[in-house]
Design an enzyme around this catalytic site. Structure first.
Site, mmCIF file in Angstrom:
data_model
loop_
_atom_site.group_PDB
_atom_site.id
_atom_site.type_symbol
_atom_site.label_atom_id
_atom_site.label_comp_id
_atom_site.label_asym_id
_atom_site.label_seq_id
_atom_site.Cartn_x
_atom_site.Cartn_y
_atom_site.Cartn_z
ATOM 1 C CG HIS A 143 80.285 32.567 25.211
ATOM 2 N ND1 HIS A 143 79.466 33.390 25.954
ATOM 3 C CD2 HIS A 143 80.126 31.317 25.750
ATOM 4 C CE1 HIS A 143 78.848 32.694 26.884
ATOM 5 N NE2 HIS A 143 79.227 31.434 26.790
ATOM 6 C CG HIS A 199 76.405 37.112 23.172
ATOM 7 N ND1 HIS A 199 76.597 38.198 23.992
ATOM 8 C CD2 HIS A 199 77.046 36.070 23.761
ATOM 9 C CE1 HIS A 199 77.329 37.835 25.036
ATOM 10 N NE2 HIS A 199 77.609 36.551 24.921
ATOM 11 C CG ASP A 207 75.852 41.449 21.882
ATOM 12 O OD1 ASP A 207 75.860 42.689 21.840
ATOM 13 O OD2 ASP A 207 74.935 40.784 22.384
#
Length: 376
Positions: free
Chosen positions: A215, A258, A262
């Site tokens: 993302h 996440h 990350d």
């Protein structure tokens, strides 16, 4: 005596330098012949920096198709490799979440997951709008696709190397059951992920898709492209992309989609790949590119091939709406002097309506013994 050629760009030199260079091309004696040769040899530089070379022959068209096919399969293979790793590692990822500094301060916010997805969608829409209005939309798309494909290739390696458990408070409820590895299960999951283009439902998902954040990769790449390529007159719109990217990264963490690491790694790597690509493109001459330390990094060899038909330098960010070409085509079919007049008037549509031709002049001083910064 140096001959002076002016081109459409306001990126070179200050106002004083531009004024001094705004002289007519002059020559004395045999210098007039050199002036004619220079004007012919510099045809690719007269166009805006970063624009495709105007000498389009069949070989160059074939090369463009090869590059488009390469980028398509590069992005496809990079994406599918991510989905393949997830389909395989899901059955081996532990279910106990790891400690995280943000998790210890903020509880799981499930609503933030949907908001984060919306931020990703908004960044993609803004990039799509930019591609629609940009004069060199093909070049912009090529660069963004290569950056995204490179990052997804890196991500597939990190996913396969280290499997992190999901950070949800109820991993057993959110993740699918772990089963014995079978080819039928693996290929079924891979097919499902391919059909959904990597999107998963919020419940009963394949877990372990963490290091690093896909993302964040998409949001940062889109926001950087929007900020870099927007014309000056609509430059403030970049803050929509920046704010959306920032909010989306926060949502990825507080929703526990996440871990914080990350998102941080994805942010760093996305910036690195995007900025290295464009730093390499902004070197004015191919000889300088090949002398640069960037050329020793193997992706820059691919970048060099992708950019070989592009005039070195930064793109001239202007608007050129695609329907203008359709209008000009209709006018040409009608024929006559009126059609030609409309075609010439609409050939250079820019967002900055207050700008004059002087502000878009690009000045290139060419000595009789100098070489020209032609495409690689």
């Amino acid at each position: 005596m140096a001959d002076t050629v002016t081109t459409d760009d306001s990126l070179c030199g200050d106002e004083t330098t531009n004024t001094s260079h705004n002289q007519s091309v002059t020559s004395m004696g045999s210098g007039s012949k050199r002036g004619v040769a220079a004007s012919n040899g510099i045809s690719t530089v007269i166009s805006a920096r970063g624009a495709p070379s105007p000498n389009n022959n069949d070989g160059e068209r074939t090369s463009k198709w090869l590059k488009a096919i390469f980028l398509f399969f590069f992005l496809l293979i990079s994406g599918m490799s991510n989905w393949a790793v997830i389909a395989y590692t899901h059955d081996y990822v532990p279910r106990t979440p790891l400690p995280d500094i943000v998790f210890s301060l903020v509880g799981e916010q499930r609503w933030a997951s949907s908001l984060g997805d919306a931020c990703v969608a908004l960044c993609i829409i803004l990039l799509g709008g930019l591609l629609l209005i940009h004069q060199h939309r093909g070049t912009v798309l090529k660069r963004v696709v290569f950056c995204a494909a490179t990052l997804y290739a890196m991500r597939s390696i990190t996913l396969a190397a280290t499997q992190l458990p999901s950070g949800y408070t109820d991993n057993k409820g959110r993740c699918r059951d772990q089963v014995a590895s079978k080819p039928s299960v693996f290929f079924g999951r891979l097919f499902e992920q391919t059909i959904r283009i990597g999107f998963q439902s919020k419940d009963q998902m394949l877990c372990g898709d963490l290091l690093f954040s896909g993302h964040t990769l998409v949001m940062v790449t889109c926001s950087l492209a929007v900020a870099y390529y927007l014309p000056k007159s609509i430059k403030p719109l970049q803050w929509i992309a920046h704010v959306s990217c920032f909010v989306g990264m926060i949502c990825m963490i507080i929703s526990r989609t996440h871990y914080t690491i990350d998102v941080i790694i994805a942010y760093w790597l996305s910036n690195m790949v995007f900025r290295i690509y464009h730093a390499y493109c902004e070197l004015d001459m191919c000889m300088e590119r090949h002398k640069s330390i960037l050329y020793s990094w193997w992706p820059c060899r691919i970048i060099d091939w992708l950019e070989q038909d592009i005039v070195p330098g930064r793109l001239d960010n202007r608007c050129s709406f695609p329907w203008r070409r359709l209008t000009r085509g209709i006018n040409r079919e009608r024929g006559g002097a009126n059609g030609e007049a409309v075609s010439s008037d609409s050939s250079s549509t820019t967002c900055d309506t207050n700008a004059t031709t002087h502000h878009h002049q690009k000045h290139v001083s060419i000595s009789s013994s100098s070489t020209y910064p032609l495409p690689c």
